[in-house]
Design a protein around this motif. Sequence first.
Motif, PDB file in Angstrom:
ATOM      1  N   THR A   1       0.967  -0.892  -0.014  1.00  0.00           N
ATOM      2  CA  THR A   1      -0.047   0.066   0.005  1.00  0.00           C
ATOM      3  C   THR A   1       0.825   1.094  -0.043  1.00  0.00           C
ATOM      4  O   THR A   1       1.546   1.418   0.901  1.00  0.00           O
ATOM      5  CB  THR A   1      -1.016  -0.024   1.117  1.00  0.00           C
ATOM      6  N   THR A   2       0.515   2.261  -0.787  1.00  0.00           N
ATOM      7  CA  THR A   2       1.666   3.291  -0.851  1.00  0.00           C
ATOM      8  C   THR A   2       0.663   4.426  -0.188  1.00  0.00           C
ATOM      9  O   THR A   2      -0.522   4.331   0.095  1.00  0.00           O
ATOM     10  CB  THR A   2       1.561   3.967  -2.459  1.00  0.00           C
ATOM     11  N   LEU A   3       1.484   5.331   0.390  1.00  0.00           N
ATOM     12  CA  LEU A   3       0.976   6.256   1.269  1.00  0.00           C
ATOM     13  C   LEU A   3       1.312   7.656   1.051  1.00  0.00           C
ATOM     14  O   LEU A   3       2.501   7.658   0.612  1.00  0.00           O
ATOM     15  CB  LEU A   3       1.596   6.131   2.608  1.00  0.00           C
ATOM     16  N   SER A   4       0.619   8.753   1.254  1.00  0.00           N
ATOM     17  CA  SER A   4       0.939  10.087   1.053  1.00  0.00           C
ATOM     18  C   SER A   4       0.335  10.756   2.044  1.00  0.00           C
ATOM     19  O   SER A   4      -0.619  10.432   2.699  1.00  0.00           O
ATOM     20  CB  SER A   4       0.391  10.610  -0.456  1.00  0.00           C
ATOM     21  N   ILE A   5       0.790  11.986   2.186  1.00  0.00           N
ATOM     22  CA  ILE A   5       0.547  12.822   3.332  1.00  0.00           C
ATOM     23  C   ILE A   5      -0.128  14.293   2.746  1.00  0.00           C
ATOM     24  O   ILE A   5       0.804  14.948   2.037  1.00  0.00           O
ATOM     25  CB  ILE A   5       1.538  13.365   4.136  1.00  0.00           C
ATOM     26  N   TRP A   6      -1.496  14.515   2.833  1.00  0.00           N
ATOM     27  CA  TRP A   6      -2.138  15.726   2.208  1.00  0.00           C
ATOM     28  C   TRP A   6      -1.589  16.924   2.897  1.00  0.00           C
ATOM     29  O   TRP A   6      -1.535  17.128   3.921  1.00  0.00           O
ATOM     30  CB  TRP A   6      -3.291  15.448   2.332  1.00  0.00           C
ATOM     31  N   PRO A   7      -1.213  18.114   1.985  1.00  0.00           N
ATOM     32  CA  PRO A   7      -0.888  17.929   0.489  1.00  0.00           C
ATOM     33  C   PRO A   7       0.487  18.024   0.278  1.00  0.00           C
ATOM     34  O   PRO A   7       1.275  19.142  -0.515  1.00  0.00           O
ATOM     35  CB  PRO A   7      -1.588  19.231  -0.063  1.00  0.00           C
ATOM     36  N   HIS A   8       1.291  17.553   0.920  1.00  0.00           N
ATOM     37  CA  HIS A   8       2.851  17.724   1.423  1.00  0.00           C
ATOM     38  C   HIS A   8       3.884  17.003   0.348  1.00  0.00           C
ATOM     39  O   HIS A   8       3.214  15.939  -0.278  1.00  0.00           O
ATOM     40  CB  HIS A   8       3.434  17.609   2.746  1.00  0.00           C
ATOM     41  N   GLY A   9       4.815  17.720   0.078  1.00  0.00           N
ATOM     42  CA  GLY A   9       5.835  17.014  -0.706  1.00  0.00           C
ATOM     43  C   GLY A   9       7.290  17.828   0.048  1.00  0.00           C
ATOM     44  O   GLY A   9       7.235  18.279   0.927  1.00  0.00           O
ATOM     45  N   LEU A  10       8.202  17.291  -0.563  1.00  0.00           N
ATOM     46  CA  LEU A  10       9.465  17.843   0.016  1.00  0.00           C
ATOM     47  C   LEU A  10       9.695  19.235  -0.136  1.00  0.00           C
ATOM     48  O   LEU A  10      10.169  20.033   0.740  1.00  0.00           O
ATOM     49  CB  LEU A  10      10.773  16.862  -0.612  1.00  0.00           C
ATOM     50  N   PHE A  11       9.372  19.746  -1.280  1.00  0.00           N
ATOM     51  CA  PHE A  11       9.626  21.138  -1.583  1.00  0.00           C
ATOM     52  C   PHE A  11       8.186  21.973  -1.573  1.00  0.00           C
ATOM     53  O   PHE A  11       7.323  21.505  -2.199  1.00  0.00           O
ATOM     54  CB  PHE A  11      10.263  21.491  -2.999  1.00  0.00           C
ATOM     55  N   PHE A  12       8.134  22.901  -0.767  1.00  0.00           N
ATOM     56  CA  PHE A  12       6.937  23.820  -0.622  1.00  0.00           C
ATOM     57  C   PHE A  12       7.381  25.179  -1.296  1.00  0.00           C
ATOM     58  O   PHE A  12       8.283  25.841  -1.083  1.00  0.00           O
ATOM     59  CB  PHE A  12       6.403  23.963   0.754  1.00  0.00           C
ATOM     60  N   LEU A  13       6.272  25.467  -2.165  1.00  0.00           N
ATOM     61  CA  LEU A  13       6.512  27.140  -2.859  1.00  0.00           C
ATOM     62  C   LEU A  13       4.946  27.700  -2.524  1.00  0.00           C
ATOM     63  O   LEU A  13       4.089  27.450  -3.319  1.00  0.00           O
ATOM     64  CB  LEU A  13       6.882  26.719  -4.335  1.00  0.00           C
ATOM     65  N   ASN A  14       4.998  28.754  -2.010  1.00  0.00           N
ATOM     66  CA  ASN A  14       3.806  29.630  -1.589  1.00  0.00           C
ATOM     67  C   ASN A  14       3.377  30.277  -2.832  1.00  0.00           C
ATOM     68  O   ASN A  14       4.208  30.984  -3.388  1.00  0.00           O
ATOM     69  CB  ASN A  14       4.009  30.327  -0.276  1.00  0.00           C
ATOM     70  N   ARG A  15       2.210  29.835  -3.505  1.00  0.00           N
ATOM     71  CA  ARG A  15       1.825  30.187  -4.707  1.00  0.00           C
ATOM     72  C   ARG A  15       1.351  31.681  -4.616  1.00  0.00           C
ATOM     73  O   ARG A  15       1.712  32.516  -5.497  1.00  0.00           O
ATOM     74  CB  ARG A  15       0.635  29.500  -5.396  1.00  0.00           C
ATOM     75  N   VAL A  16       0.744  32.168  -3.631  1.00  0.00           N
ATOM     76  CA  VAL A  16       0.380  33.543  -3.290  1.00  0.00           C
ATOM     77  C   VAL A  16       1.622  34.538  -3.235  1.00  0.00           C
ATOM     78  O   VAL A  16       1.812  35.584  -3.995  1.00  0.00           O
ATOM     79  CB  VAL A  16      -0.444  33.660  -2.162  1.00  0.00           C
TER      80      VAL A  16
END
Length: 640
Positions: free
Chosen positions: A330-345
Amino acid sequence: MKIYHLSVFLLIPFVESCIYPQTQSTGNTEQSAEEVIMDEEVSYENLKVGKGLLKTNQEAFTKGEQYFDKGLKTASLLNFKIDARENLLLTDTRWDDVWKDDLNNTKVVFWETEHFKEVRDNKLKDANVEPMRGFDFAPVILQMENILPWNGGPYVQHFVHIPGENRNHWKDGNLEYFFMPDDFPDDIGNTHLPQFYKYFPDYSLPKNKLGMTSFMINDDESNAAGRKGYTYTNSFVSPKEQRVYYDYDAWLYESGAPPAYSVSQEEVNAWLDKVDEDLLYRNFEKHVLNRYQNVGHLVLNWEALRSPYGKSIYKLERCLNAFKAKYPNTTLSIWPHGLFFLNRVNVEGNNYKYELTDDIKFTGNLGQWDSQQNEKSPFSINSFFLNNSDINYVGGYLNYPTNYGYVQHMLIQHMMNKKFQPNKKSILMWWHNQEYVGGFEMGKEWFTDSKGRALSVDAKPMVFPSAMHNAAVWAFAFCDGGELWSSPYSRRDQNDYLGAATNVYDTQGNKVATSFSPKLTGQYAIQNYRNIDRWEGGKWAVSMNKDIIEAKTDWDFVPSARENGRFTAGDAVLPSYSLYDKSQLVAVKYNEAGTEALVLVYDAWNDPLKQEKIKVKLNGKEVSVDVFGRYTSVVRVTDL
C-alpha cells in the motif's frame, strides 16, 4: 532548514467540515418557501447563427443564477446573439444590475484565472466567443473591491459550452490536436455531472504515471470511470486494493491534538512533545492500521499536524513505519505535502524570476542546496517529508480566480522534487472547486429540490474548465500524474437527496434536514461538475500519445514566439521566466527516433476568448501551433 507553515494558505479539503459566515441576507424572514416571488419568466428561442440554427437549453440561458432580496430574483442570465459579421456574442442580460451599490466595488467577470488588476475591465456584455466554439467556460461574476483590490465579494457562476463546432480532436497537416475524444458529444444537455464515464473510451495511463480520484458518480455502478485512465478511484464497488482511501485525523484528535488551524505550528509541536507515545500509537493502530487493511493507496489528511518538526517527530515516524511494515504493497501520501513547498500567493505577488531560475538550474545535492540556496530561495523544505511518504505533492488546490501562475508554480515545484528525489512520484494535488482561504466571499447557490422548495447552500466556485484541462495536461505529461480530490460521497442529478453533511437553508434562513440516498451515499449535484470532463480530456490527450511519453527522452522547454514577436531563448524558455515575463510556455518531448514530438503550448496571458498562433522551434524547423484562449494545446507533430 527553513520550516513552512500552511495554515494561512490551505484549508481542510473536507469542505463540509468548514464553517463560513453567510454572505448574503435572507431578506424577509416571514416569507415561506411556497411564497417565493420570481421576478420574471424566462424563455429561450432558436437563434440563427451563421449558416444554421443554434438551439441551446443550457441552464445559464434558461434559468440563470439567482439571489434573494424579498424573493428570488435573477442575478445573471445569459443570452447568445450575432453581430453583423455573424460572430457569436455572449452577454449577461443582468450585467448592469449590481448587488453592492457603492463606490468601493467594481463588477467584473473572470473567464479564467486573472490578475486582480487586469480583470477590472472584463465585462460579460456582447463578448465575442466565436473563436472559442467547441470549448467550455465557467465564468465567475462578482464585484471586486476597490480599496482592497485583491478582495472579492459574493459571486455567481455559470457553466457554458460554446456550441457550433467540434474541437475535440483533429489533424492539420502534420499537426494533430488533442482536446477530447472524437465521440464526446457537443450537446450534453442539462446534467450537472461529468459525462466522461459514458462517452470516453477505456484507456490506460502511460507507464509510470499515477492517476487517482475520489469523485464518484452515483449512477456509475460498474465504476466505468476507473477504466478511463485511473490507477485508483474511491468507487465503493471497486476492490479495496484498487481504491484510494482518505483518513481524516481521528487518531490525532482522539490523542488530544488541537483542532486543525486553531493554534500555531509551535503549539502543535508542543502538543506532540507532551502526548504519550504509546497512546498516540494505540490510536493510530485503532483508526488507521486496523481500518485500512491492504488498500491501494492511503492519504493521511495531516491537517491536525500541518508541518511538524522538533524532537518528537519520532513518535509520528513510529506510526508511519508500522503502517509500511504491515502493508508493504500500500502506498502512502500526506496531504498536501511534498519535499519542496512553494507558496503560490507569495510567488505570484513577488518577482522571484532569478531566484527560481537558480533553483531549477542548481546541480548539487540536497545538502548543498540547503547550505547554498535555501536562505535566498522562495522554496521551503521540511525534512520529515523526505522519507516518510511515497509521493511528493505539487501545486495544491486553486485558491482564487486570481491564481494565474498555477501552471508555472506546479512545474517549478515538480522540477525541484525530481532533482533531488528522481525515483519518487511527484504528482499534482487538485480539487474541482476553488478553495477560498480568505479575501473572497462565498456565494449562495439557489436551487429547487424535489418538493419544489427554493433552497440554497453556501458554495465555493468551480475551477475554470480550461484550468482543469491545463492542470491535467501538465500533471500527466510533465509531472508523474495527478490526484483529483472530492468529498467521500457520490453525486447524482436527482434533487431528492441533498446529502447528510450538506448545510442547506430555505428562504427564511432555516436549516433544512437532509440525508444521503440509500444507494452509495448519493446526493444531488447542486453545483455543476461538468468542468471535470476537461480534467479527463487533458488526461486522455496525454495518454493518447503514450508512446512518446514512455520514450526514453526528456521533456525540454523550447524557444517560441507569438505572432510578430521575438523567439524566447536561453533561460527565457523556462517556467520561471514565463511567469514573470508573461510569455508563452512551450515544452516538447520527442520519440526516440526524433521524427515525432509531443508539444504542449500554453499562454496564460492570451485573451481567454481569442485564438492565437505560437511559433515553435523543433529540430531546427519552425512550426506554427494554434492556441485557443487559455487552453493548453496538446499537439503531436510528425515528419520532423
